[in-house]
Write an enzyme that holds these catalytic residues in place. Structure first.
Site, PDB file in Angstrom:
ATOM      1  N   GLY A 157       7.412   2.664  -7.981  1.00 23.47           N
ATOM      2  CA  GLY A 157       8.777   2.808  -8.475  1.00 23.47           C
ATOM      3  C   GLY A 157       9.707   1.840  -7.763  1.00 23.47           C
ATOM      4  N   GLY A 200       7.893   1.900 -14.832  1.00 26.09           N
ATOM      5  CA  GLY A 200       7.722   0.787 -13.896  1.00 26.09           C
ATOM      6  C   GLY A 200       6.662   1.041 -12.833  1.00 26.09           C
ATOM      7  N   VAL A 252       0.852  -1.202   0.000  1.00 27.14           N
ATOM      8  CA  VAL A 252       0.000   0.000   0.000  1.00 27.14           C
ATOM      9  C   VAL A 252       0.880   1.243   0.000  1.00 27.14           C
ATOM     10  CG1 VAL A 252      -1.844   1.253   1.175  1.00 27.14           C
ATOM     11  CG2 VAL A 252      -1.758  -1.243   1.323  1.00 27.14           C
ATOM     12  N   LYS A 257      -5.862  -1.769  -2.319  1.00 26.67           N
ATOM     13  CA  LYS A 257      -5.147  -1.087  -1.224  1.00 26.67           C
ATOM     14  C   LYS A 257      -6.119  -0.565  -0.174  1.00 26.67           C
ATOM     15  CE  LYS A 257      -1.362   0.210  -4.298  1.00 26.67           C
ATOM     16  NZ  LYS A 257      -0.976   1.148  -5.376  1.00 26.67           N
ATOM     17  N   ILE A 298       5.694   4.700   1.388  1.00 28.95           N
ATOM     18  CA  ILE A 298       5.171   5.333   2.616  1.00 28.95           C
ATOM     19  C   ILE A 298       4.906   4.238   3.658  1.00 28.95           C
ATOM     20  CG2 ILE A 298       3.352   6.787   3.615  1.00 28.95           C
ATOM     21  CD1 ILE A 298       2.647   7.742   0.807  1.00 28.95           C
TER      22      ILE A 298
HETATM   23  P1  NDP Z   1       7.487  -6.787 -12.743  1.00 29.06           P
HETATM   24  O1  NDP Z   1       6.572  -7.228 -13.813  1.00 29.06           O
HETATM   25  O2  NDP Z   1       8.452  -5.703 -13.025  1.00 29.06           O
HETATM   26  O3  NDP Z   1       8.303  -8.042 -12.175  1.00 29.06           O
HETATM   27  C1  NDP Z   1       7.725  -9.297 -11.999  1.00 29.06           C
HETATM   28  C2  NDP Z   1       8.828 -10.310 -11.814  1.00 29.06           C
HETATM   29  O4  NDP Z   1       8.255 -11.578 -11.584  1.00 29.06           O
HETATM   30  C3  NDP Z   1       9.759 -10.453 -13.026  1.00 29.06           C
HETATM   31  O5  NDP Z   1      11.090 -10.543 -12.627  1.00 29.06           O
HETATM   32  C4  NDP Z   1       9.305 -11.760 -13.669  1.00 29.06           C
HETATM   33  O6  NDP Z   1      10.335 -12.453 -14.353  1.00 29.06           O
HETATM   34  C5  NDP Z   1       8.886 -12.535 -12.440  1.00 29.06           C
HETATM   35  N1  NDP Z   1       7.925 -13.592 -12.759  1.00 29.06           N
HETATM   36  C6  NDP Z   1       6.764 -13.489 -13.426  1.00 29.06           C
HETATM   37  N2  NDP Z   1       6.155 -14.691 -13.519  1.00 29.06           N
HETATM   38  C7  NDP Z   1       6.980 -15.566 -12.894  1.00 29.06           C
HETATM   39  C8  NDP Z   1       6.924 -16.963 -12.681  1.00 29.06           C
HETATM   40  N3  NDP Z   1       5.894 -17.718 -13.104  1.00 29.06           N
HETATM   41  N4  NDP Z   1       7.944 -17.558 -11.995  1.00 29.06           N
HETATM   42  C9  NDP Z   1       8.992 -16.815 -11.556  1.00 29.06           C
HETATM   43  N5  NDP Z   1       9.095 -15.484 -11.739  1.00 29.06           N
HETATM   44  C10 NDP Z   1       8.105 -14.877 -12.406  1.00 29.06           C
HETATM   45  O7  NDP Z   1       6.554  -6.390 -11.504  1.00 29.06           O
HETATM   46  P2  NDP Z   1       6.849  -5.345 -10.356  1.00 29.06           P
HETATM   47  O8  NDP Z   1       8.199  -5.527  -9.825  1.00 29.06           O
HETATM   48  O9  NDP Z   1       6.438  -3.994 -10.817  1.00 29.06           O
HETATM   49  O10 NDP Z   1       5.740  -5.764  -9.269  1.00 29.06           O
HETATM   50  C11 NDP Z   1       5.913  -6.888  -8.444  1.00 29.06           C
HETATM   51  C12 NDP Z   1       4.859  -6.850  -7.332  1.00 29.06           C
HETATM   52  O11 NDP Z   1       5.022  -5.647  -6.592  1.00 29.06           O
HETATM   53  C13 NDP Z   1       3.413  -6.813  -7.832  1.00 29.06           C
HETATM   54  O12 NDP Z   1       2.596  -7.483  -6.918  1.00 29.06           O
HETATM   55  C14 NDP Z   1       3.077  -5.324  -7.813  1.00 29.06           C
HETATM   56  O13 NDP Z   1       1.695  -5.086  -7.680  1.00 29.06           O
HETATM   57  C15 NDP Z   1       3.808  -4.896  -6.572  1.00 29.06           C
HETATM   58  N6  NDP Z   1       4.162  -3.502  -6.488  1.00 29.06           N
HETATM   59  C16 NDP Z   1       4.768  -2.874  -7.535  1.00 29.06           C
HETATM   60  C17 NDP Z   1       5.137  -1.563  -7.424  1.00 29.06           C
HETATM   61  C18 NDP Z   1       5.805  -0.838  -8.531  1.00 29.06           C
HETATM   62  O14 NDP Z   1       6.070   0.374  -8.391  1.00 29.06           O
HETATM   63  N7  NDP Z   1       6.131  -1.488  -9.640  1.00 29.06           N
HETATM   64  C19 NDP Z   1       4.902  -0.790  -6.183  1.00 29.06           C
HETATM   65  C20 NDP Z   1       4.261  -1.561  -5.122  1.00 29.06           C
HETATM   66  C21 NDP Z   1       3.915  -2.849  -5.289  1.00 29.06           C
HETATM   67  P3  NDP Z   1      11.073 -11.841 -15.639  1.00 29.06           P
HETATM   68  O15 NDP Z   1      11.922 -10.722 -15.114  1.00 29.06           O
HETATM   69  O16 NDP Z   1      11.880 -12.965 -16.192  1.00 29.06           O
HETATM   70  O17 NDP Z   1       9.977 -11.374 -16.558  1.00 29.06           O
HETATM   71  N1  HSE Z   2       0.700   0.219  -9.967  1.00 27.99           N
HETATM   72  C1  HSE Z   2       0.799   0.700  -8.653  1.00 27.99           C
HETATM   73  C2  HSE Z   2       0.610   2.192  -8.634  1.00 27.99           C
HETATM   74  C3  HSE Z   2       2.134   0.342  -8.067  1.00 27.99           C
HETATM   75  O1  HSE Z   2       0.701   2.810  -9.716  1.00 27.99           O
HETATM   76  O2  HSE Z   2       0.335   2.759  -7.583  1.00 27.99           O
HETATM   77  C4  HSE Z   2       2.260   0.703  -6.611  1.00 27.99           C
HETATM   78  O3  HSE Z   2       1.421  -0.069  -5.820  1.00 27.99           O
END
Ligand code: NDP
Ligand code: HSE
Length: 436
Positions: free
Chosen positions: A302, A187, A132, A205, A136
Site C-alpha cells: 500500500g 495498489g 520486504v 523477499k 514493517i
Molecule cells: P507503480 O506501477 O504504481 O509505479 C511505477 C512508477 O514507475 C510509475 O510512476 C511509472 O510511471 C514509473 N515508471 C515506469 N516505467 C518507467 C520508466 N521507464 N521511466 C520512468 N518512470 C517509469 O508501482 P508501485 O509504486 O506499486 O511499485 C514500485 C516499486 O515498489 C516496485 O519495485 C514494487 O515491487 C515495490 N513495492 C510496492 C509496494 C506496493 O504496495 N505497491 C510495496 C512494497 C514495494 P507512470 O506513473 O507514468 O506510469
Molecule cells: N505486491 C507486493 C505484495 C507489494 O502484495 O506484498 C509489497 O511488497
C-alpha cells in the site's frame, strides 16, 4: 544545514505515498534526520498521466537517467520496479556517487550481490527496508535489533496480495479473480500480479530475509516456490475443521544439513498469532537463540505504509552521509568478507508435516491400500478423515495430516498412491508448520 536533495524514479503507488509523507511530516522528519529532505526531480513513464499529488515544485521528466545524472541530486529513490531500467538507473546512480533507496525486492534478490559490491567499493548506501513486508521495519529489526543472536529460523506472511486473496476467500467465500482485481485496484499487487499469486514476490523477499538472517549471499534461484493459485475452497474448509488456517508462508530455517528456503501455502495451527494475520497485513516470526521468538506485524503493501519504510531509509541515509563509510551497518547485516557458503537444501530434503486430499472410489479396502503405502515409506498419519464428494456416491475424499517426514519420501508415496486404480486424479499436497 543544507537540505538533502532527492531524485525520485517513479511516482506510482509508492512514489506518490513518499511525496505525501515527506510533505505532511516534513518538520518531524527534518528534526529526526538533522537536515531537510526535499524531492527536487522525479521521473515517470508518461508525463501526461493525471496525478493525485501536487508535483508543482518538482522537475518532472520521462528520462530516468536525467535524474540519476543530475549533479544537484544527492540520493536517488528507485520506485519503478523490475530489473530493467530500474537496475540500469541504480547502477548509474552509484557510478555517479549517489546513495540509493529502493523498494524493489526483485532488483535486490536478483542483483543485490553485485549492487552492494559496487556500493561498498564507493562508500555508498543502498537502503531497501521497504522491499520486504511493506511498512514493517523487518530489515532493521533483524540486521540491527537481533544482531546478538544466531537466527534459527524465520517464517513470514510476506505477500500482502496473496494474504488479501486467501483471507477474502476464507472469511468471505469470495472468488479468487474478483479479489485479485480488488488488490490490484488498491495498489497492492505487482505490475505483473503473477509475481504475487505464483509466489515469486515472496521468494524475492525470503531471499533477502535469509541473507541477512544467516549471513549468506542472495540466492533467489535456490528458493523452492509455490503460489496460491491451486488453493481450493474445500482445502480451506477442511483445514479449518482440523484447527488450521492456510497462509502463504515464506520459511527459512537453519538445519544441520543446510538451509531450507521455501515459499508455499502452509497450514498453521489457528492458535498461532500469525495464523490470524489477515488481508494486506504481513507478519514475520523470527526465532533467535538468545531472544526466542519475536513477531513483527504491519501493513505489507500500500502507498503510505510502504512510503513509511522508504522515508525511514531516507532518514538513515541522511544520517549516514556524515559517518565513516567503513563503520556503517553492512548491507546484508554481516561484513561482506564474512558471508558463508552454507548449502541451500533442495525441497526433497526438507522435513515437515503435510495435509493431503485425494479423491477415491467409495469401497472397502481402498483406505488400507493407501495407508500401507505410507507405512512402507515410514510416514505416520496424524489424522485421517473421509468426506462425501457431493452427489457422486461412488466417490469420497480422503483428507489426512501426516507427522513430520522428509519431502522426498512423501513425493514417492504420492506417486504410488496416484497410480492406484482406486484413486482419481492427483493428490493435493499442502505443507503444515506448527511454528512452535
Ligand atoms: P507503480 O506501477 O504504481 O509505479 C511505477 C512508477 O514507475 C510509475 O510512476 C511509472 O510511471 C514509473 N515508471 C515506469 N516505467 C518507467 C520508466 N521507464 N521511466 C520512468 N518512470 C517509469 O508501482 P508501485 O509504486 O506499486 O511499485 C514500485 C516499486 O515498489 C516496485 O519495485 C514494487 O515491487 C515495490 N513495492 C510496492 C509496494 C506496493 O504496495 N505497491 C510495496 C512494497 C514495494 P507512470 O506513473 O507514468 O506510469
Ligand atoms: N505486491 C507486493 C505484495 C507489494 O502484495 O506484498 C509489497 O511488497
Amino acid at each position: 544545514m543544507k537540505a538533502v536533495k532527492i531524485g525520485l524514479l517513479g511516482l506510482g503507488t509508492v512514489g506518490s505515498g513518499v511525496i505525501a509523507v515527506l510533505k505532511r511530516n516534513a518538520d518531524e522528519i527534518t528534526r529526526r534526520a538533522g537536515r531537510e529532505i526535499v524531492v527536487v526531480a522525479a521521473a515517470v513513464r508518461d508525463l501526461s498521466k493525471p496525478r493525485d499529488i501536487d508535483s508543482s515544485d518538482i522537475k518532472l521528466t520521462e528520462d530516468a537517467f536525467s535524474v540519476v545524472d543530475d549533479p544537484e541530486i544527492d540520493v536517488v529513490v528507485e520506485l519503478i520496479g523490475g530489473d530493467g531500467i530500474a537496475l540500469d538507473a541504480v547502477n548509474r546512480a552509484l557510478d555517479n556517487g549517489k546513495h540509493v533507496v529502493t523498494a524493489n525486492k526483485a532488483l535486490i534478490a536478483l542483483h543485490g550481490n553485485q549492487v552492494f559490491k559496487k556500493a561498498q567499493s564507493k562508500g555508498l548506501v543502498v537502503a531497501f527496508e521497504s522491499a520486504v513486508a511493506g511498512g514493517i521495519p523487518i530489515i532493521k529489526s533483524i540486521r540491527e535489533g537481533l544482531s546478538a543472536n544466531r537466527i534459527e529460523w524465520l517464517a513470514g506472511i510476506i505477500n500482502g496480495t496473496s494474504n488479501y486473496i486467501l483471507t477474502q476467500m476464507s472469511e468471505g467465500g469470495r472468488d479468487f479473480d474478483d479479489v485479485l482485481a480488488e488488490a490490484q485496484a488498491l495498489g497492492y499487487a505487482e505490475a505483473d500480479p503473477a509475481f504475487d499469486i505464483e509466489g515469486t514476490d515472496a521468494a524475492h523477499k525470503l531471499t533477502i530475509l535469509a541473507s541477512i538472517a544467516f549471513g549468506i549471499s542472495l540466492q533467489f534461484s535456490k528458493v523452492y516456490q509455490e503460489g496460491i493459485t491451486n488453493i481450493a475452497s474445500e482445502d480451506i474448509a477442511y483445514a479449518r475443521e482440523f484447527g488450521y488456517r492456510i497462509k502463504h508462508l515464506g520459511l527459512a530455517r537453519m538445519t544441520d544439513e543446510g538451509v531450507e528456503l521455501r515459499v508455499h501455502p502452509t497450514l498453521i495451527p489457528e492458535a498461532r498469532l500469525i495464523a490470524n494475520v489477515n488481508d494486506v497485513m504481513n507478519a514475520v516470526l523470527v526465532q533467535g537463540d538468545a531472544v526466542g521468538p519475536t513477531l513483527y506485524y504491519g501493513a505489507g503493501a500500500g502507498s503510505e505504509p510502504t512510503a513509511s519504510a522508504v522515508v525511514a531509509d531516507l532518514v538513515d541515509v541522511v544520517r549516514a552521509i556524515t559517518t565513516d563509510p567503513e563503520n556503517r551497518v553492512p548491507h546484508l547485516a554481516f561484513q561482506p568478507d564474512t558471508l558463508s557458503d552454507l548449502e541451500i537444501l533442495p525441497i526433497s530434503e526438507v522435513r515437515t508435516a503435510y495435509y493431503l486430499r485425494m479423491s477415491v472410489i467409495n469401497r472397502p479396502g481402498v483406505l488400507a491400500a493407501i495407508t500401507e503405502i505410507f507405512g512402507d515409506k515410514g510416514i505416520s498419519i496424524a489424522t485421517i478423515s473421509q468426506k462425501d464428494s457431493g452427489e457422486d456416491e461412488q466417490r469420497v475424499s480422503i483428507v489426512l495430516l501426516t507427522q513430520n517426514t522428509r519431502e522426498g519420501y512423501l513425493t514417492d508415496a504420492i506417486e504410488q498412491i496416484e497410480q492406484l486404480d482406486t484413486v482419481y486424479g492427483s493428490v493435493v499436497r499442502l505443507r503444515v508448520e506448527s511454528l512452535s
